[in-house]
Design a protein around this motif. Sequence first.
Motif, PDB file in Angstrom:
ATOM      1  N   THR A   1      -4.306   8.687   5.800  1.00  0.00           N
ATOM      2  CA  THR A   1      -5.623   8.885   5.178  1.00  0.00           C
ATOM      3  C   THR A   1      -6.030   7.668   4.344  1.00  0.00           C
ATOM      4  O   THR A   1      -7.222   7.397   4.178  1.00  0.00           O
ATOM      5  N   VAL A   2      -5.034   6.928   3.847  1.00  0.00           N
ATOM      6  CA  VAL A   2      -5.327   5.666   3.145  1.00  0.00           C
ATOM      7  C   VAL A   2      -6.058   4.722   4.105  1.00  0.00           C
ATOM      8  O   VAL A   2      -7.031   4.057   3.732  1.00  0.00           O
TER       9      VAL A   2
ATOM     10  N   PHE B   1     -16.391   6.577   5.256  1.00  0.00           N
ATOM     11  CA  PHE B   1     -17.700   6.401   4.614  1.00  0.00           C
ATOM     12  C   PHE B   1     -18.759   6.009   5.652  1.00  0.00           C
ATOM     13  O   PHE B   1     -19.921   6.388   5.545  1.00  0.00           O
TER      14      PHE B   1
ATOM     15  N   LEU C   1      -9.645   5.834   4.670  1.00  0.00           N
ATOM     16  CA  LEU C   1     -10.515   5.540   3.528  1.00  0.00           C
ATOM     17  C   LEU C   1     -10.686   4.036   3.308  1.00  0.00           C
ATOM     18  O   LEU C   1     -11.809   3.536   3.227  1.00  0.00           O
ATOM     19  N   TRP C   2      -9.562   3.318   3.181  1.00  0.00           N
ATOM     20  CA  TRP C   2      -9.653   1.884   2.855  1.00  0.00           C
ATOM     21  C   TRP C   2     -10.330   1.073   3.956  1.00  0.00           C
ATOM     22  O   TRP C   2     -10.932   0.039   3.694  1.00  0.00           O
TER      23      TRP C   2
ATOM     24  N   LYS D   1       0.834  -1.215   0.000  1.00  0.00           N
ATOM     25  CA  LYS D   1       0.000   0.000   0.000  1.00  0.00           C
ATOM     26  C   LYS D   1       0.870   1.267   0.000  1.00  0.00           C
ATOM     27  O   LYS D   1       0.504   2.279  -0.580  1.00  0.00           O
TER      28      LYS D   1
ATOM     29  N   LEU E   1       0.804   4.083  -3.086  1.00  0.00           N
ATOM     30  CA  LEU E   1       0.571   5.511  -2.842  1.00  0.00           C
ATOM     31  C   LEU E   1       1.703   6.355  -3.435  1.00  0.00           C
ATOM     32  O   LEU E   1       1.447   7.331  -4.150  1.00  0.00           O
TER      33      LEU E   1
END
Lengths: 142, 141
Positions: A53-54, A63, A57-58, A16, A20
């Motif tokens: 921030t990954v 969400f 989000l991931w 990951k 990025l």
Amino acid sequence: MIGTRFNFTWQVERGKIAELTASLGDDNPIYHDREAAEAEGYPDILAPPTFSTVAVLWSGTLFKAFHELKMPLSRIMHAEQEYEYFCPILPGDTLHAVMEVKSIVERKGKSGTMDFVLLETIFTNQHNRQVIKEQMLVVERK
Amino acid sequence: MQPVFETLRVGDEVVNLLKPAITKDQLVRYAGASGDFNPLHTDDETAKASGFHGVIAHGMLVMGFLTQAVTTWIPKRLLRQIRVRFRGITRPGDRIVVTARIDEKRIEGSSGIVKCSIEAVDQNKDVKVSGTFEAVFPLPS
């Protein structure tokens, strides 16, 4: 909703980090070459500055927060972002994170009403050390 | 060469990074890397339905350019804090230039603190992202 917290755990994978930095076009060797990172005093390559921030989000946490706050994605804009760094994030780290809804402020402008929502996420690693604090200010157009 | 606190001066331009033009391919890659799959960044039809001419870049992609620029100037371990505001829409084809300037220098105990303002502009000098960051330089005792 203010004070609502979302907990999540995130395993830091080498792949990951590579994805990025490749997408950013950031070729700083400390993010992909272990020897270069060791030469700067790190035990391994490290994650670049926006990596946490990954995880936000991931992991689906952002969400989930938007869903709980009843904020439709199509009306949200990212207004501000802040990071405070305490220690490096390394591959193999297990990060424990808590996202908290810090404030919700309604503002009336020329183009209508907007809600400014401040989300703060604090990451702690497997050694119980705080590694990073990030704050995300998002705007929902009503 | 790592910058030396003593030689830095308020007003110095310390960062200057010119990025290649953003591509649609890059937005797809960034979506996958970051986990931000909002179709506004990858699907022209969705972007048009939202009132744009086509896909727009993730704000965080441009912030990634800012932090790349900072950690090209100083070792990452010296970066203590960065805060930005997203100011303008960035589109495929835009060529982003990141610059930063020293606003303030002070000594706190055995550390030298340097505060800078930083911004990303496109080829027309339109500001996309702007903000501030703080670096902490260890001082020789």
